[in-house]
Write an enzyme that holds these catalytic residues in place. Structure first.
Site, PDB file in Angstrom:
ATOM      1  N   GLY A  81      11.755  27.082  84.319  1.00 21.36           N
ATOM      2  CA  GLY A  81      12.594  26.325  83.389  1.00 21.36           C
ATOM      3  C   GLY A  81      12.422  24.830  83.602  1.00 21.36           C
ATOM      4  O   GLY A  81      12.342  24.048  82.640  1.00 21.36           O
ATOM      5  N   LYS A 118      20.254  30.867  84.017  1.00 16.07           N
ATOM      6  CA  LYS A 118      19.159  30.589  84.956  1.00 16.07           C
ATOM      7  C   LYS A 118      18.074  31.654  84.767  1.00 16.07           C
ATOM      8  O   LYS A 118      18.009  32.294  83.725  1.00 16.07           O
ATOM      9  CB  LYS A 118      19.697  30.568  86.392  1.00 16.07           C
ATOM     10  CG  LYS A 118      20.715  29.466  86.640  1.00 16.07           C
ATOM     11  CD  LYS A 118      20.080  28.101  86.558  1.00 16.07           C
ATOM     12  CE  LYS A 118      21.112  26.996  86.713  1.00 16.07           C
ATOM     13  NZ  LYS A 118      20.544  25.675  86.443  1.00 16.07           N
ATOM     14  N   ARG A 168      15.382  32.116  77.846  1.00 14.75           N
ATOM     15  CA  ARG A 168      16.277  31.011  78.216  1.00 14.75           C
ATOM     16  C   ARG A 168      16.385  29.956  77.105  1.00 14.75           C
ATOM     17  O   ARG A 168      15.448  29.733  76.361  1.00 14.75           O
ATOM     18  CB  ARG A 168      15.806  30.385  79.540  1.00 14.75           C
ATOM     19  CG  ARG A 168      15.876  31.404  80.665  1.00 14.75           C
ATOM     20  CD  ARG A 168      15.384  30.839  81.968  1.00 14.75           C
ATOM     21  NE  ARG A 168      16.253  29.784  82.475  1.00 14.75           N
ATOM     22  CZ  ARG A 168      15.966  29.078  83.568  1.00 14.75           C
ATOM     23  NH1 ARG A 168      14.862  29.299  84.236  1.00 14.75           N
ATOM     24  NH2 ARG A 168      16.800  28.145  83.981  1.00 14.75           N
ATOM     25  N   LYS A 180      11.108  22.241  95.228  1.00 17.17           N
ATOM     26  CA  LYS A 180      10.547  22.639  93.926  1.00 17.17           C
ATOM     27  C   LYS A 180      10.786  21.546  92.880  1.00 17.17           C
ATOM     28  O   LYS A 180       9.885  21.204  92.126  1.00 17.17           O
ATOM     29  CB  LYS A 180      11.183  23.967  93.499  1.00 17.17           C
ATOM     30  CG  LYS A 180      10.639  24.542  92.223  1.00 17.17           C
ATOM     31  CD  LYS A 180      10.778  26.047  92.175  1.00 17.17           C
ATOM     32  CE  LYS A 180      12.200  26.532  91.988  1.00 17.17           C
ATOM     33  NZ  LYS A 180      12.696  26.376  90.602  1.00 17.17           N
ATOM     34  N   SER A 181      11.995  20.993  92.841  1.00 20.90           N
ATOM     35  CA  SER A 181      12.307  19.966  91.834  1.00 20.90           C
ATOM     36  C   SER A 181      11.417  18.748  92.013  1.00 20.90           C
ATOM     37  O   SER A 181      10.874  18.198  91.043  1.00 20.90           O
ATOM     38  CB  SER A 181      13.773  19.524  91.979  1.00 20.90           C
ATOM     39  OG  SER A 181      14.628  20.585  91.678  1.00 20.90           O
ATOM     40  N   GLN A 211      17.800  19.003  84.312  1.00 24.79           N
ATOM     41  CA  GLN A 211      16.594  19.246  83.511  1.00 24.79           C
ATOM     42  C   GLN A 211      16.693  18.526  82.179  1.00 24.79           C
ATOM     43  O   GLN A 211      15.740  17.886  81.733  1.00 24.79           O
ATOM     44  CB  GLN A 211      16.388  20.746  83.292  1.00 24.79           C
ATOM     45  CG  GLN A 211      16.052  21.484  84.570  1.00 24.79           C
ATOM     46  CD  GLN A 211      15.905  22.981  84.359  1.00 24.79           C
ATOM     47  OE1 GLN A 211      16.101  23.493  83.265  1.00 24.79           O
ATOM     48  NE2 GLN A 211      15.574  23.693  85.417  1.00 24.79           N
ATOM     49  N   ASP A 257      21.971  26.341  92.365  1.00 24.97           N
ATOM     50  CA  ASP A 257      21.047  27.450  92.654  1.00 24.97           C
ATOM     51  C   ASP A 257      21.448  28.231  93.910  1.00 24.97           C
ATOM     52  O   ASP A 257      20.808  29.231  94.244  1.00 24.97           O
ATOM     53  CB  ASP A 257      19.613  26.915  92.830  1.00 24.97           C
ATOM     54  CG  ASP A 257      19.039  26.400  91.522  1.00 24.97           C
ATOM     55  OD1 ASP A 257      19.517  26.823  90.447  1.00 24.97           O
ATOM     56  OD2 ASP A 257      18.111  25.570  91.572  1.00 24.97           O
TER      57      ASP A 257
HETATM   58  C1  S3P Z   1      16.558  21.655  88.381  1.00 16.60           C
HETATM   59  C2  S3P Z   1      17.813  21.596  87.840  1.00 16.60           C
HETATM   60  C3  S3P Z   1      18.738  22.743  87.803  1.00 16.60           C
HETATM   61  C4  S3P Z   1      18.312  23.843  88.770  1.00 16.60           C
HETATM   62  C5  S3P Z   1      16.840  24.110  88.695  1.00 16.60           C
HETATM   63  C6  S3P Z   1      16.052  22.864  89.055  1.00 16.60           C
HETATM   64  C7  S3P Z   1      15.706  20.454  88.318  1.00 16.60           C
HETATM   65  O1  S3P Z   1      18.750  23.278  86.506  1.00 16.60           O
HETATM   66  O2  S3P Z   1      19.025  25.020  88.515  1.00 16.60           O
HETATM   67  O3  S3P Z   1      16.457  25.149  89.577  1.00 16.60           O
HETATM   68  O4  S3P Z   1      14.685  20.399  89.048  1.00 16.60           O
HETATM   69  O5  S3P Z   1      16.036  19.537  87.561  1.00 16.60           O
HETATM   70  P1  S3P Z   1      19.706  22.676  85.357  1.00 16.60           P
HETATM   71  O6  S3P Z   1      19.269  21.298  85.072  1.00 16.60           O
HETATM   72  O7  S3P Z   1      19.504  23.568  84.162  1.00 16.60           O
HETATM   73  O8  S3P Z   1      21.096  22.760  85.907  1.00 16.60           O
END
Ligand code: S3P
Length: 445
Positions: free
Chosen positions: A103, A354, A131, A32-33, A177, A327
């Site tokens: 998010g 989250k 959030r 996903k990231s 993020q 996660d």
């Molecule tokens: C992600 C970073 C994480 C993770 C999210 C995906 C990303 O969040 O929990 O599901 O793709 O950069 P945080 O940066 O808020 O820790």
């Protein structure tokens, strides 16, 4: 749900019942990231970016739609195969950008948009609108962007971008993020940006920026990491191969560890060291997990990961491991419920912001399933007896896909079935979850 997931199942609840062993080999869905970043960087770049293995979950489809509204041509060519025609920047969207449940989507897009002279209004579903966005808006405002948001920096909010100043920014929390939003804004900022992380978080943005031709300088200083990029850098389109998502693979792998007689292989799993804290932890718990066929693809190491049913024991998870598995704590809580002894998970306060308050939801859900669990402000402790938990509950998931999948996995070996509400939310990150688990022999309906 404020915005329905396109893949949402019509079922109001989904139930997992104990059954026979899980057997087989499956492919992990695209990460996903990496999928969000491939679309966003493809839209910022000049030229045509081809992506294969893109996760077609609702979160990522929202980002694809958002990139269209910022002016990129985004086309699906086939299963997981996408083409992004970037215009070398963002133009102003003519309507509100709805990022759904994502998010990562909204925070990275706000960072990317801040460097252009445009105004954009963002919103999301009921969960995303709760959030905190201030963590991204604060550094963007220091760089010269302005915004108007609901109380507490919540969505819907309007961001006005433009010519940005450079910034040296120490992250107040370990968040990939926030790091990524500042780096993407920094691409166009005068003098560039430096982000200092208290502890390293997933580095997909840094890796992918390089693949798109940007210069990124990373240096380690003890546990801290500094990431610098010069301003005025242009991205050039490239090809992106999305590796399998370790956060999704965690569900079939933990299911194999807890259901007697199981052996499950997940192929093509990304083994980025900043993402596989769960595998390390499960091995420390006595999980029989092997990794084969390790190879390089698209700048990431991937491998085939096999988990076999194992007698698990409780462990203390080092808090500094949290960013590499943030996660995965919900599903780790499930593995812990099947272990003998205490599993102590601390230093994970970020779980509370989250898709839901995951500490509270896991504590409530596990307790409803007869598990001894203790909630702390920044963590939780699960005490397993080594016997299958009672189960026999309908768990409230509060719009959270990972809370839903975790409890369904719990129900595959508990004494009584476990149901979850809002199963349609699973499609935000893992649209094929139910079918994949059934294919392995899981009793989910
Ligand atoms: C992600 C970073 C994480 C993770 C999210 C995906 C990303 O969040 O929990 O599901 O793709 O950069 P945080 O940066 O808020 O820790």
């Amino acid at each position: 749900m404020a915005s329905a997931a396109p893949h949402a199942s019509a079922a109001e609840v989904l139930t997992a019942s104990p059954g026979g062993p899980l057997k087989g080999a499956v492919r992990a869905p695209g990460d996903k990231s990496v999928s969000h970043r491939a679309l966003i960087l493809g839209a910022l770049a000049t030229g045509v970016t081809e992506i294969d293995g893109l996760l077609e979950g609702d979160d990522v489809l929202r980002t694809a739609e958002a990139m269209r509204s910022f002016g990129a041509g985004v086309t699906q060519l086939g299963d997981g195969a996408w083409r992004v025609e970037g215009q070398g920047g963002f133009c102003e969207p003519s309507d509100v950008v709805d990022c759904g449940n994502a998010g990562t989507g909204v925070r990275l897009i706000m960072g990317a948009a801040a460097g252009f002279p445009i105004t954009a209004t963002f919103t999301g579903d009921g969960s995303l609108r709760k959030r905190p966005m201030g963590r991204v808006l604060d550094p963007l405002a220091k760089m010269g962007a302005s915004f108007m948001a609901r109380d507490g920096g919540r969505l819907p909010l309007t961001l006005k971008g433009g010519h940005l100043r450079g910034l040296a920014y120490r992250l107040p929390m370990a968040s990939a993020q926030v790091k990524s939003a500042v780096l993407l804004a920094g691409l166009g900022a005068e003098g560039g940006v430096e982000v200092i992380e208290p502890e390293p978080t997933r580095d997909h943005t840094e890796r992918m920026l390089r693949a798109f031709g940007a210069e990124v300088v990373v240096s380690d200083n003890g546990p801290e990491r500094s990431i610098r990029i010069k301003g005025g850098q242009k991205l050039t389109a490239t090809k992106v191969s999305v590796p399998g998502d370790p956060s999704s693979a965690a569900f079939p792998l933990v299911a194999a560890l807890i259901v007697p007689g199981s052996e499950v292989t997940v192929e093509g799993l990304m083994l980025n060291p900043l993402r596989i804290g769960l595998i390390e932890t499960l091995r420390e718990m006595g999980g029989d997990i092997s990794i084969d066929n390790v190879r390089e693809t698209g700048g990431e190491t991937v491998g085939d990961v096999t988990a076999r049913h194992s007698a698990l024991k409780g462990v203390v998870v080092p808090p500094e491991r949290a960013p590499s598995m943030i996660d995965e704590y919900p599903i780790l809580g499930v593995a812990a419920a099947y272990a003998v002894g205490e599993t102590i998970m601390r230093g994970v306060g970020e779980m509370r912001v989250k898709e839901s308050d995951r500490i509270a939801l896991m504590a409530r859900g596990l307790e409803a399933c007869g598990v001894d669990v203790e909630e702390e402000p920044e963590g939780f402790i699960v005490r397993g007896t080594g016997k299958p938990p009672r189960g026999g509950a309908q768990v409230e998931t509060s719009h959270d896909h990972r809370i839903a999948m975790s409890h369904l996995v719990l129900g595959l070996a508990s004494q009584e079935p476990v149901s979850v509400d809002e199963p349609g939310m699973i499609a935000t990150s893992f649209p094929g979850f139910e079918a994949m688990m059934r294919g392995l022999g899981a009793n989910i309906s």
